[in-house]
Scaffold this motif. Structure first.
Motif, short mmCIF file in Angstrom:
data_model
loop_
_atom_site.label_atom_id
_atom_site.label_comp_id
_atom_site.label_asym_id
_atom_site.label_seq_id
_atom_site.Cartn_x
_atom_site.Cartn_y
_atom_site.Cartn_z
N PRO A 110 28.30 8.97 22.51
CA PRO A 110 29.51 9.60 22.73
C PRO A 110 29.62 11.20 22.22
CG PRO A 110 29.77 7.50 22.09
CD PRO A 110 28.26 7.68 21.89
N VAL A 111 30.07 11.96 22.49
CA VAL A 111 30.33 13.40 22.10
C VAL A 111 31.76 13.24 21.54
CG1 VAL A 111 30.57 15.84 22.27
CG2 VAL A 111 28.60 14.67 23.45
N ARG A 112 32.36 13.48 20.41
CA ARG A 112 33.63 13.57 19.99
C ARG A 112 34.08 14.93 19.60
NH1 ARG A 112 30.42 9.79 17.66
NH2 ARG A 112 30.72 7.55 18.27
N GLN A 113 35.18 14.95 19.58
CA GLN A 113 36.26 15.93 19.09
C GLN A 113 37.44 15.32 18.21
OE1 GLN A 113 38.13 18.68 21.98
NE2 GLN A 113 38.28 20.50 20.14
N GLY A 114 37.08 15.44 16.99
CA GLY A 114 37.75 14.43 16.04
C GLY A 114 37.44 13.15 16.04
N ASN A 115 38.21 12.09 16.37
CA ASN A 115 37.74 10.77 16.57
C ASN A 115 37.63 10.61 18.11
OD1 ASN A 115 37.41 10.20 13.92
ND2 ASN A 115 39.63 9.81 13.67
N GLU A 116 38.28 11.64 18.92
CA GLU A 116 38.40 11.26 20.45
C GLU A 116 36.99 11.53 21.29
OE1 GLU A 116 40.93 12.78 24.27
OE2 GLU A 116 41.74 13.40 22.02
N VAL A 117 36.73 10.62 22.02
CA VAL A 117 35.44 10.72 22.96
C VAL A 117 35.74 11.79 24.07
CG1 VAL A 117 33.98 9.89 24.34
CG2 VAL A 117 34.57 8.55 22.63
N VAL A 118 35.28 12.91 24.08
CA VAL A 118 35.50 14.01 25.16
C VAL A 118 34.29 14.07 26.13
CG1 VAL A 118 37.17 15.45 23.56
CG2 VAL A 118 34.61 15.80 23.51
N ALA A 119 33.01 13.41 25.77
CA ALA A 119 32.26 13.51 26.86
C ALA A 119 30.98 12.55 26.29
CB ALA A 119 31.70 14.87 26.71
N VAL A 120 30.04 12.55 27.28
CA VAL A 120 28.91 11.57 26.57
C VAL A 120 27.60 12.25 27.08
CG1 VAL A 120 29.94 9.07 26.75
CG2 VAL A 120 28.55 10.19 28.65
N LEU A 121 26.50 12.13 26.18
CA LEU A 121 25.33 12.69 26.37
C LEU A 121 24.56 11.50 26.89
CD1 LEU A 121 23.05 14.84 26.24
CD2 LEU A 121 22.61 14.04 24.08
N ASP A 122 23.87 11.85 28.09
CA ASP A 122 23.23 10.70 28.66
C ASP A 122 21.67 11.19 29.00
OD1 ASP A 122 22.48 8.66 30.41
OD2 ASP A 122 23.44 9.30 32.60
N ILE A 123 20.95 10.33 28.65
CA ILE A 123 19.17 10.74 28.55
C ILE A 123 18.73 9.36 29.28
CG2 ILE A 123 17.24 11.43 27.56
CD1 ILE A 123 19.24 12.50 25.32
N ASP A 124 17.75 9.83 30.55
CA ASP A 124 17.26 8.58 31.28
C ASP A 124 15.75 8.74 31.17
OD1 ASP A 124 19.88 8.11 32.09
OD2 ASP A 124 19.72 8.31 34.16
N SER A 125 15.07 7.68 31.18
CA SER A 125 13.54 7.78 31.36
C SER A 125 13.00 6.83 32.56
CB SER A 125 12.99 7.39 30.06
OG SER A 125 11.47 7.25 30.20
N PRO A 126 12.02 7.15 32.86
CA PRO A 126 11.28 6.47 34.16
C PRO A 126 10.55 5.21 33.25
CG PRO A 126 10.09 8.45 33.86
CD PRO A 126 11.23 8.58 33.11
N LEU A 127 10.41 5.20 31.90
CA LEU A 127 9.58 4.43 31.15
C LEU A 127 10.67 3.17 30.74
CD1 LEU A 127 7.38 6.46 28.94
CD2 LEU A 127 6.76 5.57 31.11
#
Length: 159
Positions: A110-127
Motif C-alpha cells: 500500500p501507498v499511503r498519504q497520511g493513514n489513507e491508502v491512495v495507491a498500491v505498488l504491485d510487482i509480479d514475477s514469473p518465478l
C-alpha cells in the motif's frame, strides 16, 4: 546483501523523486527503476485508488487489468486491508486476478498519504516464491521514502 542492495536502490529512488511533485511522473520513474533494477520480474507498477476501485497507473510490463475492486485479488486485498501482501504462489491465492498468466508470485504494498491508502505498488514475477522477507522490508522502505518525498513535496507546494 539484499539489505545493502535495497538501501542503494532506495537512495536512487529518492534522487529520482527529489523536487518532483507530480504523482504520475513519480510513479512512472519509480516503476521503471524497479523494473530495471530487480531481477525476475514481469510487471512493476501502480494502481491508484479511485473510490472503491483501483485504477491502473504507471507501470512497466505487459498489458494489465484496468480496474480492480477493493478487496478483490492481491492488489484489492492489500488496499482494503492497508497491509502488504506477499504471495509465493498466486495460483493458491483465493480470488487471484490473472492479468498475466505468466505471473506466479506477487508482492503488493500500500501507498499511503497520511493513514489513507491512495495507491498500491504491485510487482509480479514469473518465478514461484520470488519475494522473501528481505524483499518485503526493502520494498516497504522504498515505498515509505516515496510517500515522504512525494507527498511531503505536494504538501509544501500547497502551503
Amino acid at each position: 546483501m539484499k539489505t545493502e542492495f535495497y538501501q542503494t536502490l532506495n537512495r536512487q529512488a529518492q534522487a529520482l523523486l527529489e523536487g518532483e511533485d507530480d504523482l504520475i511522473a513519480a510513479m512512472a520513474n519509480f516503476s521503471a527503476l524497479l523494473n530495471d533494477s530487480l531481477e525476475d520480474l514481469n510487471w512493476a507498477g501502480f494502481y491508484i485508488k479511485r473510490g472503491e476501485q483501483l485504477v491502473l497507473g504507471p507501470f512497466q510490463g505487459k498489458v494489465a487489468c484496468t480496474r480492480i475492486n477493493m478487496g478483490k485479488g492481491v492488489c484489492g486485498t492489500a488496499a482494503a486491508e492497508n497491509k502488504t501482501q506477499r504471495v509465493a504462489d498466486v495460483h493458491q491465492f483465493d480470488g487471484h486476478i490473472a492479468c498475466d498468466s505468466a505471473s506466479n508470485s506477487e508482492i503488493v504494498i500500500p501507498v499511503r498519504q497520511g493513514n489513507e491508502v491512495v495507491a498500491v505498488l504491485d510487482i509480479d514475477s514469473p518465478l514461484l516464491n520470488r519475494f522473501d522477507q528481505d524483499d518485503q522490508i526493502g520494498l516497504e522502505n522504498m515505498v515509505k521514502s516515496f510517500e515522504t518525498c512525494l507527498f511531503g513535496q505536494i504538501a509544501n507546494k500547497l502551503d
